[in-house]
Design an enzyme around this catalytic site. Structure first.
Site, mmCIF file in Angstrom:
data_model
loop_
_atom_site.group_PDB
_atom_site.id
_atom_site.type_symbol
_atom_site.label_atom_id
_atom_site.label_comp_id
_atom_site.label_asym_id
_atom_site.label_seq_id
_atom_site.Cartn_x
_atom_site.Cartn_y
_atom_site.Cartn_z
ATOM 1 N N ASP A 51 -8.851 -6.510 -4.705
ATOM 2 C CA ASP A 51 -8.470 -5.213 -4.132
ATOM 3 C C ASP A 51 -9.107 -4.122 -4.987
ATOM 4 O O ASP A 51 -8.748 -3.958 -6.153
ATOM 5 C CB ASP A 51 -6.941 -5.090 -4.146
ATOM 6 N N SER B 143 0.846 -1.195 0.000
ATOM 7 C CA SER B 143 0.000 0.000 0.000
ATOM 8 C C SER B 143 0.887 1.253 0.000
ATOM 9 O O SER B 143 1.790 1.357 -0.829
ATOM 10 C CB SER B 143 -0.950 -0.063 1.199
ATOM 11 N N HIS C 71 -8.060 -5.277 -0.385
ATOM 12 C CA HIS C 71 -6.768 -4.626 -0.143
ATOM 13 C C HIS C 71 -6.049 -5.227 1.068
ATOM 14 O O HIS C 71 -4.831 -5.350 1.088
ATOM 15 C CB HIS C 71 -7.011 -3.132 0.066
ATOM 16 N N ASP C 72 -6.810 -5.593 2.075
ATOM 17 C CA ASP C 72 -6.241 -6.166 3.308
ATOM 18 C C ASP C 72 -5.455 -7.450 3.062
ATOM 19 O O ASP C 72 -4.692 -7.877 3.935
ATOM 20 C CB ASP C 72 -7.353 -6.469 4.315
ATOM 21 N N ARG D 9 -11.998 6.196 9.815
ATOM 22 C CA ARG D 9 -11.607 4.798 9.841
ATOM 23 C C ARG D 9 -12.689 3.897 9.252
ATOM 24 O O ARG D 9 -12.401 2.904 8.589
ATOM 25 C CB ARG D 9 -11.306 4.387 11.286
#
EC number: 2.3.1.46
Lengths: 385, 385
Positions: free
Chosen positions: B321, B156, B354-355, B226
């Site tokens: 992602d 990232s 993405h994680d 968040r």
């Protein structure tokens, strides 16, 4: 402007229908009396066979076409598709468009007076569902002398109302047009709605929904909610080609003022919305979206859920819509087919994301107009001269 | 726990390096002195040829592997990939992981004292860019006696730092591993960052960044930031299979308390983060993301921008992602190929969005480990027994 466009329904005025019959709601509460504000375009024929109902989306309202005055900068929100010679041809159809209950544009909602307390309902306004809206729209149809709609038509949350119409009142809807919708929200859809709700509800000016009593408006929260929403309405490509990484001024300012065009756009959209839309209405509308799930009562079997439907469907999706992507529309199409219903489906190649349903994309117009031509023919309506 | 896992680097302690040489920043300002907090795992060999630099992402820090104490509930954030026998094998490599300048985990940042005023920097901390971080990391390498890293590795925003390393210090990096990154943010990426920033900056407890002076914390804003971020870290499928439309309790409550599991998850993630992360740091990190665009100085020609790079690359993306989708990684890969660089590329089929770059997906581990084996061999490091 002094001259209105020739293909416009022209100047229109909203009307208000008052209802005194209590409306029992899905949440268990009852609305004792209520108003629905609505507009109509075109003329109801003697047979009352040419009526079309328009259902609006999250932040929509009854003003779908035409102009409220010659000074109005923009026409109604679906003017691209409603008017003389347009897909919903007002030379042939009589169009009804109402603001949903719980709205903030004239129908009874959180900003209205609660007759029991003589104060504004605010956050105490009952939670609405898509079924409740359809129920109230059916009563408006009764009032207007419309036994059966030639078609019920809507995009996004409006499309959900159309689907519910086919299940709640199969005998009162001759055709269903479900655009850019989904038979239920995904976890990601609910997540975005939840961010919007938390933004509003955590704004200190929200006052647990009683902001009006405090002479306040939760502008910050509504602005954030709208900014998040806007990202999901535009495709990544549309946002990219509209703004890219273009800067507002020539240089980076290395600060938190607007640097990129897309920031400026989002802030403007959020600011405008935050002073023109009611926060309690926004909350309620997002919950109605979350709750909609006709298959839930059938163990998740959507084909079983749509069994009562008894009319042809047109389902339309847009290739770059990532809020309610094409595969969500296909879910509905497949369930309708499994249930033996008549369904036409078009996935329109468009760069505009979810917002495409509002725009005059030629292929979309062609599909939409062709279906509505067939609706007119089936209702025995005269061909356009 | 009393027993630490056998493939863990075990108990680790952060160290702090103080720097007195002024650091000229991209924004035009200069940091006169600063601290970098960092951890190391493994042992630097006599040839100093086995050092790996880890670069962290938006909300990351120096604690990438191992445990700070036997009571620590979770190991460092990249423990799945750093340790004895893991992709970044600490039996062979000496791993350096620093908290970025502007961070809130020990390196000089907004919560640190500004020596000129003897008060916390707060919002007056200079804006950081990826280049500035790379510059400061190179000085840390000097301090540790590392002339050249065997590899610089990151996911990232960390991957952007890796790319910048190959451009700023091509002679000091022998291999580059760029995971789940992009050569520049899209308008949609910037839009999500802008929502996060507006959420923080419009929180009345933000006090224009001077919240510490007011004994306040912009918790609401950080929580919303968040929550928005989390939606973009997970794939739609991952969110769907993790939560679906599952309800917390058996019935809908027709209110604004948590109804769906996904709401509960997002609120929890937001709440936890809002009391553990510094708001000014979050703002600054999102701006560093927005600014990163090495091609900008080359008229948008990324192949021209990467010309200085002089090492083999491994580029990894993940199929689901949607924050930095595979096609963004391919942009980089294509530019590297056009520029005649050596590049391996793997798009990993993973449901985790993405994680995924944080997780121990087997195919990802296999690709990563194979590349690092080759790095070890090229550096003449002994094979594992």
């Amino acid at each position: 402007m002094t001259e209105l466009p020739r293909d416009s329904v022209g100047l229109v005025s909203p009307e208000t229908a008052h209802f005194d019959d209590p409306l029992a709601l899905a949440c268990g509460r009852t609305l004792q009396a209520y108003d629905l504000v609505y507009e109509t375009y075109g003329t109801l024929n003697a047979e009352r066979s040419n009526a079309i109902l328009i259902c609006h989306a999250l932040s929509g309202h009854h003003h779908a076409a035409g102009y409220h005055s010659r000074d109005e900068r923009k026409p109604g929100w679906w003017d691209a598709h409603i008017g003389p010679g347009k897909s919903i041809d007002t030379d042939r159809f009589f169009v009804v468009s109402a603001n949903n209950l719980g709205g903030c544009h004239g129908s009874t909602g959180p900003t209205s007076l609660n007759p029991e307390t003589d104060e504004a309902w605010g956050p105490d306004f009952p939670m609405m569902t898509v079924s409740d809206w359809v129920h109230s729209q059916a009563r408006l149809a009764d009032r207007l002398g419309i036994e059966r709609f030639a078609a019920v038509v809507g995009g996004s949350l409006g499309g959900m109302q159309v689907l519910q119409w086919t299940l709640s009142y199969p005998e009162r809807i001759a055709n269903a047009v479900v655009i850019a919708a989904t038979p239920k929200l995904s976890a990601q859809n609910i997540a975005f709605n939840e961010v919007a709700r938390q933004a509003i509800r955590s704004d200190p000016d929200y006052f647990d929904g009683h902001y009006a009593d405090h002479g306040a408006l939760p502008r910050r929260g509504l602005k954030l909610a709208r900014m998040v929403g806007h990202i999901t309405y535009l495709s990544e490509d549309a946002m990219g080609s509209k703004f890219g990484r273009d800067l507002r001024s020539e240089d980076l300012n290395f600060g938190y003022d607007v640097e990129f065009q897309v920031e400026s756009y989002l802030r403007y959209q959020g600011d405008t919305f935050s002073t023109s839309f009611d926060a309690n209405t926004y909350l309620l509308m997002t919950k109605a979206l979350d709750y909609f799930d006709p298959a839930a009562a059938h163990g998740g079997d959507l084909a079983a859920a749509v069994a009562p439907a008894d009319c042809p469907f047109l389902v339309v999706s847009f290739s770059t819509d990532w809020r309610f992507p094409p595969w969500r529309s296909k879910e509905l199409v497949n369930a309708l087919i499994r249930a033996g219903k008549s369904v036409s489906y078009a996935n329109i190649d468009s760069p505009h994301g979810h917002d495409a349903f509002l725009l005059p994309e030629p292929r979309y117009q062609a599909v939409f107009a062709a279906f509505m031509q067939r609706v007119a023919r089936d209702q025995g309506l005269e061909d356009r001269p």
